[in-house]
Design an enzyme around this catalytic site. Sequence first.
Site, PDB file in Angstrom:
ATOM      1  N   ARG A  15       0.833  -1.196   0.000  1.00  0.00           N
ATOM      2  CA  ARG A  15       0.000   0.000   0.000  1.00  0.00           C
ATOM      3  C   ARG A  15       0.874   1.255   0.000  1.00  0.00           C
ATOM      4  NH1 ARG A  15      -3.703  -1.369   5.126  1.00  0.00           N
ATOM      5  NH2 ARG A  15      -1.712  -2.292   5.764  1.00  0.00           N
ATOM      6  N   LYS A  74       1.606   2.345   7.330  1.00  0.00           N
ATOM      7  CA  LYS A  74       1.956   1.606   8.538  1.00  0.00           C
ATOM      8  C   LYS A  74       2.963   2.382   9.386  1.00  0.00           C
ATOM      9  CE  LYS A  74       0.651  -1.737   9.692  1.00  0.00           C
ATOM     10  NZ  LYS A  74      -0.532  -1.964  10.555  1.00  0.00           N
ATOM     11  N   TYR A  93      -1.242   4.691  10.394  1.00  0.00           N
ATOM     12  CA  TYR A  93      -1.616   3.739  11.431  1.00  0.00           C
ATOM     13  C   TYR A  93      -0.421   3.568  12.365  1.00  0.00           C
ATOM     14  CZ  TYR A  93      -5.789   2.256   8.834  1.00  0.00           C
ATOM     15  OH  TYR A  93      -7.008   2.227   8.196  1.00  0.00           O
ATOM     16  N   HIS A  95      -0.930   1.947  16.108  1.00  0.00           N
ATOM     17  CA  HIS A  95      -1.162   0.814  17.016  1.00  0.00           C
ATOM     18  C   HIS A  95      -0.099   0.771  18.109  1.00  0.00           C
ATOM     19  CE1 HIS A  95      -4.361  -0.682  14.466  1.00  0.00           C
ATOM     20  NE2 HIS A  95      -3.553  -0.594  13.413  1.00  0.00           N
ATOM     21  N   GLU A 117      -6.122   4.978  13.400  1.00  0.00           N
ATOM     22  CA  GLU A 117      -7.054   4.112  14.118  1.00  0.00           C
ATOM     23  C   GLU A 117      -7.702   4.771  15.326  1.00  0.00           C
ATOM     24  OE1 GLU A 117      -3.070   3.259  16.078  1.00  0.00           O
ATOM     25  OE2 GLU A 117      -3.809   3.640  14.042  1.00  0.00           O
ATOM     26  N   ASP A 270      -2.501  -6.750  15.680  1.00  0.00           N
ATOM     27  CA  ASP A 270      -1.773  -5.477  15.687  1.00  0.00           C
ATOM     28  C   ASP A 270      -1.992  -4.708  16.976  1.00  0.00           C
ATOM     29  OD1 ASP A 270      -4.383  -4.724  15.213  1.00  0.00           O
ATOM     30  OD2 ASP A 270      -4.031  -3.862  13.248  1.00  0.00           O
TER      31      ASP A 270
END
Length: 363
Positions: A15, A74, A93, A95, A117, A270
């Site tokens: 991505r 990410k 993202y 996490h 998120e 994750d």
Amino acid sequence: MEIGIPKETKDLEFRVGLSPSSVRVLQENGHRVFVETQAGIGAGFTDDDYISAGAKIVTTTDEAWKCELVVKVKEPLSAEYKFLQKGQILFTYLHLAADRKLTEHLIDCGVTAIAYETVEQPGNNKLPLLSPMSIIAGRLSVQFGARFLERQQGGRGVLLGGVPGVKPGKVVILGGGVVGTEAAKIAVGMGAAVQILDVNVERLAYLETLFGSRVELLYSNSAHIEAALKDADLLIGAVLIPGRKAPILVSRNLVKQMHPGSVIVDVAVDQGGCVETVHPTSHTHPVYLEEGVVHYGVPNMPGAVPWTSTQALNNSTLPYVLQLANSGIKALTNNQALAKGVNVQDHRLVHPALQEVFSDLVV
């Protein structure tokens, strides 16, 4: 504003933070976008596509990171820590609840780290930037689960849909949110027997309007989970507590009671995972055997379908990227949802859920 789009470095993560169409919108609004060469190739976007959209292609990773706003997919890996700089806005993202090392580095380096998120709409508690990838991960969880149930992949050799005269496979889904709902849609479509367990009775009532009698809906407690797992062919972990680590709902002892060759796909990996025996894997090495059960723990599942995932993600992130580009940090004052997404700012851990997870890092 200058916006950087580095190439993703996570294992087989294809991505890309911005698609060419998103770049064009930003360029039309007076912003300059710097895209690392080949950053979009895995998602089907060439350097020429970005050039046509108005981006400048840069040949080094460092150039893509030397921008006031960096947009990724990410979290930064350790090799990328050196690129993070004070005053920079990082939008991706993260996490962090499952990654203390990254959390500490983001605090130390002085970036404003906004996690997709945890961007949360006020009033309805919806997570608009998590939802598109949750839809994809939920659908992929059954697709991958069906694959690894094949005997050649180490599984039981069960066809989820069964055939006339042979009962279908059983899919147990822990969590009836977006991931669990999408997983159930695919599993039902395959003809599997499906159970969803959730602690929210109102959500279970809503799911009944979607699935009727095609899905068995159960209140989630230890007794129901234990009973469900004993004859499950595929277990899908779909538990989410925004900003926090997922609770362990399935102990090692329960995993031992599952059929040999059954499969666990924990989408919550994750955030630490909801199954005690699950740990993160990668697209290169997606599964391992533990207690006779096949475990799939890839934390970036949507990276398997980057053409779809990149566009779905951009459809949701672009309005927020544009606000950050137009207003910088002031966008956090004007947009409550975006403000809720801030995890780290001014060398401080600011998200309430993360402050509970890492209480010793709060100043």
